[in-house]
Scaffold this motif. Sequence first.
Motif, PDB file in Angstrom:
ATOM      1  N   SER A  78       0.827  -1.206   0.000  1.00  0.00           N
ATOM      2  CA  SER A  78       0.000   0.000   0.000  1.00  0.00           C
ATOM      3  C   SER A  78       0.861   1.255   0.000  1.00  0.00           C
ATOM      4  O   SER A  78       0.519   2.251  -0.651  1.00  0.00           O
ATOM      5  CB  SER A  78      -0.931   0.008   1.212  1.00  0.00           C
ATOM      6  N   MET A  79       1.988   1.236   0.698  1.00  0.00           N
ATOM      7  CA  MET A  79       2.858   2.405   0.740  1.00  0.00           C
ATOM      8  C   MET A  79       3.662   2.548  -0.543  1.00  0.00           C
ATOM      9  O   MET A  79       3.969   3.667  -0.972  1.00  0.00           O
ATOM     10  CB  MET A  79       3.792   2.318   1.954  1.00  0.00           C
ATOM     11  N   ARG A  80       3.998   1.439  -1.176  1.00  0.00           N
ATOM     12  CA  ARG A  80       4.672   1.529  -2.479  1.00  0.00           C
ATOM     13  C   ARG A  80       3.735   2.110  -3.526  1.00  0.00           C
ATOM     14  O   ARG A  80       4.142   2.901  -4.378  1.00  0.00           O
ATOM     15  CB  ARG A  80       5.167   0.146  -2.909  1.00  0.00           C
ATOM     16  N   ARG A  81       2.464   1.720  -3.456  1.00  0.00           N
ATOM     17  CA  ARG A  81       1.468   2.307  -4.350  1.00  0.00           C
ATOM     18  C   ARG A  81       1.322   3.809  -4.080  1.00  0.00           C
ATOM     19  O   ARG A  81       1.229   4.615  -5.002  1.00  0.00           O
ATOM     20  CB  ARG A  81       0.108   1.618  -4.154  1.00  0.00           C
ATOM     21  N   LYS A  82       1.337   4.163  -2.796  1.00  0.00           N
ATOM     22  CA  LYS A  82       1.204   5.573  -2.430  1.00  0.00           C
ATOM     23  C   LYS A  82       2.393   6.380  -2.933  1.00  0.00           C
ATOM     24  O   LYS A  82       2.239   7.541  -3.355  1.00  0.00           O
ATOM     25  CB  LYS A  82       1.075   5.693  -0.909  1.00  0.00           C
ATOM     26  N   ALA A  83       3.578   5.800  -2.888  1.00  0.00           N
ATOM     27  CA  ALA A  83       4.767   6.501  -3.365  1.00  0.00           C
ATOM     28  C   ALA A  83       4.656   6.825  -4.849  1.00  0.00           C
ATOM     29  O   ALA A  83       4.987   7.947  -5.278  1.00  0.00           O
ATOM     30  CB  ALA A  83       6.018   5.661  -3.096  1.00  0.00           C
ATOM     31  N   ILE A  84       4.182   5.878  -5.646  1.00  0.00           N
ATOM     32  CA  ILE A  84       4.009   6.133  -7.070  1.00  0.00           C
ATOM     33  C   ILE A  84       2.911   7.170  -7.296  1.00  0.00           C
ATOM     34  O   ILE A  84       3.013   8.047  -8.169  1.00  0.00           O
ATOM     35  CB  ILE A  84       3.679   4.821  -7.820  1.00  0.00           C
ATOM     36  N   GLU A  85       1.864   7.118  -6.493  1.00  0.00           N
ATOM     37  CA  GLU A  85       0.787   8.105  -6.585  1.00  0.00           C
ATOM     38  C   GLU A  85       1.318   9.511  -6.319  1.00  0.00           C
ATOM     39  O   GLU A  85       0.984  10.468  -7.044  1.00  0.00           O
ATOM     40  CB  GLU A  85      -0.305   7.753  -5.577  1.00  0.00           C
ATOM     41  N   VAL A  86       2.142   9.649  -5.290  1.00  0.00           N
ATOM     42  CA  VAL A  86       2.731  10.946  -4.967  1.00  0.00           C
ATOM     43  C   VAL A  86       3.619  11.429  -6.107  1.00  0.00           C
ATOM     44  O   VAL A  86       3.560  12.600  -6.518  1.00  0.00           O
ATOM     45  CB  VAL A  86       3.543  10.849  -3.656  1.00  0.00           C
ATOM     46  N   LEU A  87       4.450  10.548  -6.627  1.00  0.00           N
ATOM     47  CA  LEU A  87       5.358  10.933  -7.710  1.00  0.00           C
ATOM     48  C   LEU A  87       4.593  11.335  -8.967  1.00  0.00           C
ATOM     49  O   LEU A  87       4.960  12.299  -9.642  1.00  0.00           O
ATOM     50  CB  LEU A  87       6.315   9.781  -8.012  1.00  0.00           C
ATOM     51  N   ARG A  88       3.542  10.625  -9.294  1.00  0.00           N
ATOM     52  CA  ARG A  88       2.764  10.982 -10.479  1.00  0.00           C
ATOM     53  C   ARG A  88       2.172  12.379 -10.334  1.00  0.00           C
ATOM     54  O   ARG A  88       2.215  13.182 -11.273  1.00  0.00           O
ATOM     55  CB  ARG A  88       1.644   9.956 -10.698  1.00  0.00           C
ATOM     56  N   SER A  89       1.632  12.677  -9.166  1.00  0.00           N
ATOM     57  CA  SER A  89       1.031  13.981  -8.948  1.00  0.00           C
ATOM     58  C   SER A  89       2.080  15.084  -8.941  1.00  0.00           C
ATOM     59  O   SER A  89       1.902  16.136  -9.572  1.00  0.00           O
ATOM     60  CB  SER A  89       0.262  13.968  -7.624  1.00  0.00           C
ATOM     61  N   ALA A  90       3.186  14.855  -8.237  1.00  0.00           N
ATOM     62  CA  ALA A  90       4.224  15.878  -8.136  1.00  0.00           C
ATOM     63  C   ALA A  90       4.902  16.130  -9.483  1.00  0.00           C
ATOM     64  O   ALA A  90       5.130  17.286  -9.871  1.00  0.00           O
ATOM     65  CB  ALA A  90       5.254  15.466  -7.094  1.00  0.00           C
ATOM     66  N   LEU A  91       5.226  15.066 -10.200  1.00  0.00           N
ATOM     67  CA  LEU A  91       5.922  15.228 -11.476  1.00  0.00           C
ATOM     68  C   LEU A  91       5.019  15.831 -12.548  1.00  0.00           C
ATOM     69  O   LEU A  91       5.496  16.459 -13.488  1.00  0.00           O
ATOM     70  CB  LEU A  91       6.490  13.889 -11.943  1.00  0.00           C
ATOM     71  N   ARG A  92       3.709  15.659 -12.405  1.00  0.00           N
ATOM     72  CA  ARG A  92       2.783  16.349 -13.297  1.00  0.00           C
ATOM     73  C   ARG A  92       2.961  17.862 -13.161  1.00  0.00           C
ATOM     74  O   ARG A  92       2.917  18.608 -14.136  1.00  0.00           O
ATOM     75  CB  ARG A  92       1.353  15.933 -12.984  1.00  0.00           C
ATOM     76  N   HIS A  93       3.175  18.292 -11.934  1.00  0.00           N
ATOM     77  CA  HIS A  93       3.402  19.714 -11.678  1.00  0.00           C
ATOM     78  C   HIS A  93       4.771  20.135 -12.209  1.00  0.00           C
ATOM     79  O   HIS A  93       4.932  21.257 -12.716  1.00  0.00           O
ATOM     80  CB  HIS A  93       3.313  19.980 -10.176  1.00  0.00           C
ATOM     81  N   ALA A  94       5.758  19.251 -12.100  1.00  0.00           N
ATOM     82  CA  ALA A  94       7.093  19.559 -12.614  1.00  0.00           C
ATOM     83  C   ALA A  94       7.063  19.748 -14.126  1.00  0.00           C
ATOM     84  O   ALA A  94       7.725  20.635 -14.665  1.00  0.00           O
ATOM     85  CB  ALA A  94       8.063  18.444 -12.239  1.00  0.00           C
ATOM     86  N   VAL A  95       6.294  18.918 -14.817  1.00  0.00           N
ATOM     87  CA  VAL A  95       6.145  19.075 -16.270  1.00  0.00           C
ATOM     88  C   VAL A  95       5.499  20.418 -16.594  1.00  0.00           C
ATOM     89  O   VAL A  95       5.920  21.127 -17.513  1.00  0.00           O
ATOM     90  CB  VAL A  95       5.310  17.913 -16.856  1.00  0.00           C
ATOM     91  N   ALA A  96       4.480  20.794 -15.829  1.00  0.00           N
ATOM     92  CA  ALA A  96       3.796  22.064 -16.067  1.00  0.00           C
ATOM     93  C   ALA A  96       4.733  23.244 -15.873  1.00  0.00           C
ATOM     94  O   ALA A  96       4.597  24.278 -16.562  1.00  0.00           O
ATOM     95  CB  ALA A  96       2.593  22.193 -15.131  1.00  0.00           C
ATOM     96  N   LEU A  97       5.701  23.123 -14.949  1.00  0.00           N
ATOM     97  CA  LEU A  97       6.666  24.198 -14.715  1.00  0.00           C
ATOM     98  C   LEU A  97       7.818  24.167 -15.707  1.00  0.00           C
ATOM     99  O   LEU A  97       8.659  25.071 -15.700  1.00  0.00           O
ATOM    100  CB  LEU A  97       7.226  24.089 -13.288  1.00  0.00           C
TER     101      LEU A  97
END
Length: 216
Positions: free
Chosen positions: A85-104
């Motif tokens: 569950s925490m490994r899934r959460k880590a990928i979820e966090v990275l997907r959301s954060a890196l989406r913002h990195a792409v936008a910047l």
Amino acid sequence: MDLSPAARCANLVGLPRRPTLTRFLDFWLAHVAWPSLRFTTARTYAGVVVHIIAPTLGHLSVRRLAPTDLEHAQLLWQRAGVKTSMRRKAIEVLRSALRHAVALGLCDANAASRSTVPPKPTRHPTWLDVEDARRLLASVRGKPIEGSYALALGLGLRRGEVLGLTWADVDFTRHVLHVRWNRTEFVGGTRLPVLDRLRSRRIAEAPRRSRPSTNA
């Protein structure tokens, strides 16, 4: 020196031109996650960043982060005994954060969007039977929390919904409760936001006791 649009954007938000993943995630938590997400969600994300993502991937450049890096990290997490569950959460966090990195403009693609996610473990629901419910109520009888447990068991309310009830939500004439609030944790205490989904707002009606028959 003439900077690229991405570099100018990075300077504007206070980031280095080529931030490491840890540096960017710190920025993302402070300026995106904490202001926009529920307190408990943002707190979970922050814990995932500090304890899972940063020790493994934090030194890498956001611009050079590749899906293979994430696959390797997942293997390391699994070997270290990190829960699925925490490994899934880590990928979820990275997907959301890196989406913002792409936008910047800090990276060209979201490496986490192409990363495989560990399968969600199957969980079989469990329920209390009548005897379990009676024992639970007996264990809190006479204590300040007795009423909260009775409401949760009798009307199917969640903990935050029970704690969010006010006297204005009680209709004594119709014997119903208007479930409109969900008390949640917040910095320094709790707060009382309206339930964010309309289908979660509902009327809970107390079960009516059957009257004995008057027929002979």
